[in-house]
Enzyme design. Structure first.
Site, PDB file in Angstrom:
ATOM      1  N   SER A   1       0.875  -1.170   0.000  1.00  0.00           N
ATOM      2  CA  SER A   1       0.000   0.000   0.000  1.00  0.00           C
ATOM      3  C   SER A   1       0.914   1.222   0.000  1.00  0.00           C
ATOM      4  CB  SER A   1      -0.891  -0.015   1.245  1.00  0.00           C
ATOM      5  OG  SER A   1      -1.845   1.007   1.147  1.00  0.00           O
ATOM      6  N   GLU A   2       0.777   2.090  -1.005  1.00  0.00           N
ATOM      7  CA  GLU A   2       1.828   3.072  -1.274  1.00  0.00           C
ATOM      8  C   GLU A   2       1.959   4.174  -0.212  1.00  0.00           C
ATOM      9  OE1 GLU A   2      -0.646   2.372  -3.397  1.00  0.00           O
ATOM     10  OE2 GLU A   2      -1.568   4.187  -4.234  1.00  0.00           O
ATOM     11  N   ASN A   3       1.025   4.220   0.727  1.00  0.00           N
ATOM     12  CA  ASN A   3       1.209   5.177   1.826  1.00  0.00           C
ATOM     13  C   ASN A   3       2.255   4.687   2.829  1.00  0.00           C
ATOM     14  OD1 ASN A   3      -0.864   3.207   2.372  1.00  0.00           O
ATOM     15  ND2 ASN A   3      -1.256   4.270   4.283  1.00  0.00           N
TER      16      ASN A   3
ATOM     17  N   SER B   1       8.613   3.982   0.004  1.00  0.00           N
ATOM     18  CA  SER B   1       7.516   3.282  -0.658  1.00  0.00           C
ATOM     19  C   SER B   1       7.609   3.426  -2.176  1.00  0.00           C
ATOM     20  CB  SER B   1       6.177   3.826  -0.160  1.00  0.00           C
ATOM     21  OG  SER B   1       5.122   3.123  -0.754  1.00  0.00           O
TER      22      SER B   1
END
Lengths: 218, 234
Positions: A46-48, A88
């Site tokens: 999850s890119e956060n 990320s």
């Protein structure tokens, strides 16, 4: 019959491999997580800033400090790791994610994708989509083949502002599974009960059909 | 304050020196890990003409969104915005300038800004509206665009724990842009949930070293949740 949202997710899930790190976009791609084959291990990025995203929490487990890229409360899977946003996107941009699944408004025969902006309408932004399409080698775009009015979204040239140029090789629509190479669409599979003729009529960009096109199986 | 002790005792002191037309870099993703009390202090001060650099712009009544009604933000650099009605109104009317920046590029701009790197090449955004006016270059047959770094007059950051020297530890995905923002401010102000004495944090477990931090304040936080999603089973 056109594929349902669940069937789209199921068909994408068939592309998963054991040990894959996968980034799933918002919408249909998120549903892919529900169809990971039994006995297979995949880790969701999850890119956060979370690798190893788990399922939604129970009421008791809700934590405001633990969300996914869609800002939803989530949990962590066993073996998860947490990192900052630059790290990320180093994973994403650096090509370390094995499979990326995201939605689109349009794709074209040159692998261009438009997915974030319809001029004149409210523009909310690209979020991480431009980084994802630029960084990943293995991307599956999930989308509807044509608009409700029968206007094709698989084009010879995208009409909307691009999210990425020349970066899409595989598209799964509600009607067909298509590969993009050498400036053309290539029909790989068709949805059960959907005819090749129907797919041709709803594909504006050049579509190559090589022999019998198998039906998808679930 | 003496030596390496970064602790200040009021939010007024924490944001002292913030003036009209400055650039402020803020940590946070959605409403997760946002420096909510430092944002409230900017609202209380009434500073105007600000350029805000932040992944998002909060919601109508929480986060950076609370700076909109008094027109305190002149320009926002963000990857995803428009979760609130006032933002949409000001953007559509041209009262608010919005520079949409891909999320990974935004993070790297902050990182580069803090690390003394003036610009970097990235494939992200090549051939898209983001590339307009930017230098393009080919490396090994791939196209890249040149993206300048970002630095702020102020950086506002939310961490979980700190020692008095400003060594920071973040919690779960509330980390997000915070460590990057922390490096990129001329004055970096951090609010935390707990402050301990130097030596109490394991040096191996510090996410942001105190060298980046100028002011530290103990806060209490609402931590609002934007998308509350639960599963029903146990």
């Amino acid at each position: 019959m056109a594929l349902s949202r669940e069937q789209l997710a199921q068909r994408v899930a068939q592309e998963l491999q054991d040990g894959y790190y996968v980034n799933l976009g918002i919408g249909i791609p998120t549903l892919v997580a529900n169809y990971v084959p039994k006995g297979m291990e995949v880790m969701l990025q999850s890119e956060n800033g979370l690798l190893g995203m788990g399922q939604f929490p129970t009421e008791a487990l809700i934590d405001a400090d633990l969300i996914n890229a869609g800002k939803q409360t989530v949990t962590m899977a066993t073996g998860a790791s947490i990192f900052d946003s630059a790290e990320s996107f180093a994973m994403i941009r650096g090509g370390h994610v094995d499979l990326t699944v995201l939605g689109a408004f349009e794709v074209d025969v040159n692998g261009n994708i438009a997915s974030y902006m319809i001029p004149g309408k409210l523009i909310k932004g690209m979020g991480g989509a431009m980084d994802l399409v630029a960084g990943a080698d293995n991307i599956i775009v999930t989308m509807t083949h044509a608009s409700k009015h029968g206007v094709s979204k698989l084009l010879s040239n995208c009409t909307l502002p691009l999210t990425g140029k020349g970066c899409i090789k595989k598209v799964l629509t509600d009607l067909a599974f298509i590969e993009i190479k050498d400036g053309k669409f290539h029909l790989l599979e068709r949805a059960p009960g959907v005819s090749v003729e129907e797919i041709i009529s709803l594909t504006e960009g050049e579509l190559i059909i090589d022999g019998e096109t198998p039906e998808m199986s679930f | 304050m003496a030596g390496f002790d970064k602790v200040v005792s009021s939010y007024e002191e924490a944001m002292a020196g913030l003036e009209d037309n400055m650039t402020v870099i803020a940590g946070g993703f959605g409403l997760c890990g946002i420096p909510e009390n430092l944002i409230s202090e900017i609202k209380r001060k009434g500073t105007k003409g600000l350029t805000l650099v932040s992944n998002n712009c909060g919601v109508d009544d929480f986060g950076l969104g609370i700076l909109l009604p008094d027109r305190q933000i002149k320009k926002i650099v963000a990857s995803y915005v428009g979760e609130n009605a006032e933002f949409e109104r000001q953007m559509m009317n041209g009262e608010l300038e919005v520079e949409l920046t891909p999320q990974g590029t935004l993070a790297e701009k902050m990182r580069a800004g803090g690390a003394g790197i003036p610009a970097f090449y990235t494939a992200t955004g090549y051939g898209t509206p983001v590339a307009e006016g930017k230098e393009e270059r080919e490396f090994d047959g791939r196209h890249y665009i040149l993206e300048p770094a970002i630095k702020g007059d102020f950086a506002i950051v939310k961490a979980w724990k700190a020692d008095r020297y400003g060594n920071l530890v973040f919690r779960k995905t509330a980390r997000n842009f915070n460590p990057l923002a922390a490096t990129a401010g001329k004055i970096t102000v951090v609010e935390v949930e707990e402050i301990v004495e130097p030596g109490e944090l394991d040096p191996d477990h510090i996410h942001t070293p105190g060298i980046y931090v100028n002011r530290l304040i103990l806060g209490s936080f609402e931590k609002r949740i934007e998308q509350r999603t639960v599963r029903s089973d146990t």
